[in-house]
Design a protein around this motif. Structure first.
Motif, PDB file in Angstrom:
ATOM      1  N   ILE A  63       0.863  -1.195   0.000  1.00 33.08           N
ATOM      2  CA  ILE A  63       0.000   0.000   0.000  1.00 33.08           C
ATOM      3  C   ILE A  63       0.892   1.236   0.000  1.00 33.08           C
ATOM      4  CG2 ILE A  63      -1.744   1.266   1.330  1.00 33.08           C
ATOM      5  CD1 ILE A  63      -2.004  -1.904   2.467  1.00 33.08           C
ATOM      6  N   PHE A 113       1.384   5.575  -0.204  1.00 32.34           N
ATOM      7  CA  PHE A 113       0.712   6.746   0.381  1.00 32.34           C
ATOM      8  C   PHE A 113       1.131   8.015  -0.346  1.00 32.34           C
ATOM      9  CE2 PHE A 113       1.300   3.449   3.539  1.00 32.34           C
ATOM     10  CZ  PHE A 113       0.014   3.286   4.028  1.00 32.34           C
ATOM     11  N   ALA A 172      -1.299   6.147   8.830  1.00 33.49           N
ATOM     12  CA  ALA A 172      -1.741   4.780   8.530  1.00 33.49           C
ATOM     13  C   ALA A 172      -1.084   3.785   9.483  1.00 33.49           C
ATOM     14  CB  ALA A 172      -1.394   4.442   7.082  1.00 33.49           C
ATOM     15  N   ILE A 194      -7.848  -1.213   6.056  1.00 28.53           N
ATOM     16  CA  ILE A 194      -7.031  -0.494   5.060  1.00 28.53           C
ATOM     17  C   ILE A 194      -7.905   0.402   4.189  1.00 28.53           C
ATOM     18  CG2 ILE A 194      -5.663  -0.906   2.946  1.00 28.53           C
ATOM     19  CD1 ILE A 194      -4.383  -3.272   4.681  1.00 28.53           C
ATOM     20  N   VAL A 214      -4.156   7.002   0.988  1.00 29.13           N
ATOM     21  CA  VAL A 214      -3.639   5.844   0.238  1.00 29.13           C
ATOM     22  C   VAL A 214      -3.582   6.225  -1.242  1.00 29.13           C
ATOM     23  CG1 VAL A 214      -4.128   3.499  -0.528  1.00 29.13           C
ATOM     24  CG2 VAL A 214      -4.437   4.114   1.876  1.00 29.13           C
ATOM     25  N   ILE A 221      -2.685   0.462  -4.367  1.00 29.76           N
ATOM     26  CA  ILE A 221      -2.522  -0.835  -3.702  1.00 29.76           C
ATOM     27  C   ILE A 221      -2.041  -1.831  -4.763  1.00 29.76           C
ATOM     28  CG2 ILE A 221      -3.660  -2.710  -2.448  1.00 29.76           C
ATOM     29  CD1 ILE A 221      -5.570  -0.635  -1.255  1.00 29.76           C
TER      30      ILE A 221
END
Lengths: 78, 379
Positions: free
Chosen positions: A10, A12, A21, A64, A70, A73
């Protein structure tokens, strides 16, 4: 030789988002940890949250999805 | 030494501040640069500091807090990052040079800067603001608390004027943050600039700005950010957008500890203690013959500052005697607020400024007031 495994990575938008996070996921005992952004991913800040695919269950996925900041992914074999 | 120069910088800080700085010096890497333990711990330290400052100022989110080296840098960032030639900005005659000089420079580049008149008590005439607004006006920039008089601006009332006219409100919180309860959301402030080493009791070289989510400020500096390394332009994501280069992580660790200390003690308790000392000093000083005290002293909330003069004695001379004979540390002369000194009539004389902190005591006040009485009697 270390056995390779599939991971969810993931990324950011900022270091601040990554830290927010990390705090959110750690306090909720979501598995995984912060790692340097893998070179194969050309997005995000220099940090990424890595969680093994085998641990990426519904609970982890829901947590998540609630994160802010975010960027992307990915699934990576590492 | 009795230290009553807290408006310049705090001297007696909570012990946790020094411990945090020393611990950071020997344990933290570069925040946002890498994922080894030392770098991650530095990033966590910065994030915790953002959380604490955001909570202390009433900000929406930690990412609305960008760190800077002091309030001056924060104000320069806000002023030059939001306005340019052709824009109109309203400020007041009570401002510090950290507001005035960036605005003077901006006016040389074609901005229209107008100044709200301040009365003899140093209080700007806020009722004149609506009549000063033109089609070019973009913002009002002013101090939350005056560094000379301790007068406080009613940010909520001023933000209402801004809201009705589509203006931004930029506040200089150098003398207010950590001394008086501040809630940037409730008071409708768009950008709130603060320093870490005064009322917040952190180390020098720390400070920053709150930026209301949605407001984009052009960065004053570009460079390393730890993110989006291959982009030609500095990232525009808050707070990294305004934090090019390595942050003062060691200092910010101290600021974070100070913010936590303030919240655990309670800002209301700190404000009440400092206000009590201020009132006590004021009552004693008022009885001294030929004393001139500057500021508005009604029932209003105030920053813990009392500036005064004894007759026509030069303020620097009085400060010298207070320091050498009585070991009382205060500041005299001009206080980087040239327009306010004109309003107060103290351009040549300056003013002797007593500023109180959380670690001052009633005994400090009694000693300082007695010294002042002595100096007045010995003229």
């Amino acid at each position: 030789m270390r056995k390779k495994e599939n991971y969810i990575i993931i990324t950011f938008v900022s270091t601040t988002s990554a830290m927010a996070a990390e705090e959110y996921l750690r306090t909720r005992s979501v598995p995984g940890r912060m790692i340097p952004l893998p070179g194969s991913i050309a997005a995000g800040c220099g940090l990424a949250w890595r969680i093994a695919l085998r641990e990426y269950d519904d609970t982890a996925r829901n947590m998540i999805q609630k994160l802010e900041g975010v960027e992307e992914i990915h699934t990576l074999t590492m | 030494m009795i230290y009553l120069d807290n408006a310049a910088t705090s001297l007696h800080r909570p012990e946790c501040v020094g411990r945090a700085v020393c611990g950071a010096l020997s344990s933290l890497g570069n925040p946002g640069r890498g994922a080894h333990d030392a770098a991650l711990e530095a990033s966590r330290t910065i994030y915790t500091a953002r959380q604490r400052i955001a909570k202390l100022l009433g900000a929406e989110t930690p990412s609305s807090i960008a760190f800077a080296s002091n309030a001056t840098e924060a104000l320069n960032t806000a002023i030059f990052g939001l306005f340019g030639p052709g824009d109109g900005i309203i400020t007041t005659a009570a401002e510090h040079n950290s507001v005035l000089r960036p605005l003077y420079l901006l006016s040389l580049r074609g901005a229209e800067v107008s100044y709200v008149h301040a009365g003899k008590d140093g209080m700007p005439d806020y009722s004149s603001i609506p009549s000063m607004i033109t089609a070019r006006t973009k913002a009002i920039v002013l101090s939350h608390a005056s560094n000379v008089t301790g007068n406080i601006s009613d940010l909520s009332a001023i933000s209402e004027i801004c809201r009705m006219n589509g203006l931004l409100l930029i506040a200089d919180g150098a003398q207010a943050a950590g001394c008086i309860r501040t809630d940037v959301q409730k008071s409708g402030v768009d950008v709130y600039c603060f320093t870490g080493h005064k009322g917040l009791m952190g180390p020098q070289g720390t400070g920053g700005l709150y930026v209301r989510p949605g407001i984009k400020i052009r960065p004053l500096k570009s460079g390393g950010s730890g993110i989006h390394s291959f982009d030609r332009m500095h990232p525009d994501i808050m707070p990294e957008a305004l934090e090019a280069g390595t942050l003062n992580c060691h200092g910010i660790a101290g600021l974070s500890a100070a913010a936590e200390y303030i919240m655990s003690e309670g800002i209301d308790k700190i404000e009440a203690h400092e206000a009590r000392l201020c009132r006590m000093f004021l009552d004693l000083a008022r009885d001294i013959p030929d004393i001139k005290i500057y500021g508005r002293f009604g029932d209003e909330e105030r920053a813990p500052i009392v500036s005064l003069n004894i007759g026509d004695l030069d303020s620097g001379y009085v400060c010298g005697i207070l320091s050498e004979k009585y070991e009382v540390a205060v500041r005299g002369g001009a206080h980087c607020a040239p327009l306010l000194h004109k309003s107060l009539g103290t351009v040549k004389q300056g003013a002797v400024r007593f500023s109180f902190g959380y670690f001052n005591t009633e005994e400090d006040v009694l000693t300082a007031a007695a010294a002042l009485r002595d100096i007045s009697a010995g003229r």
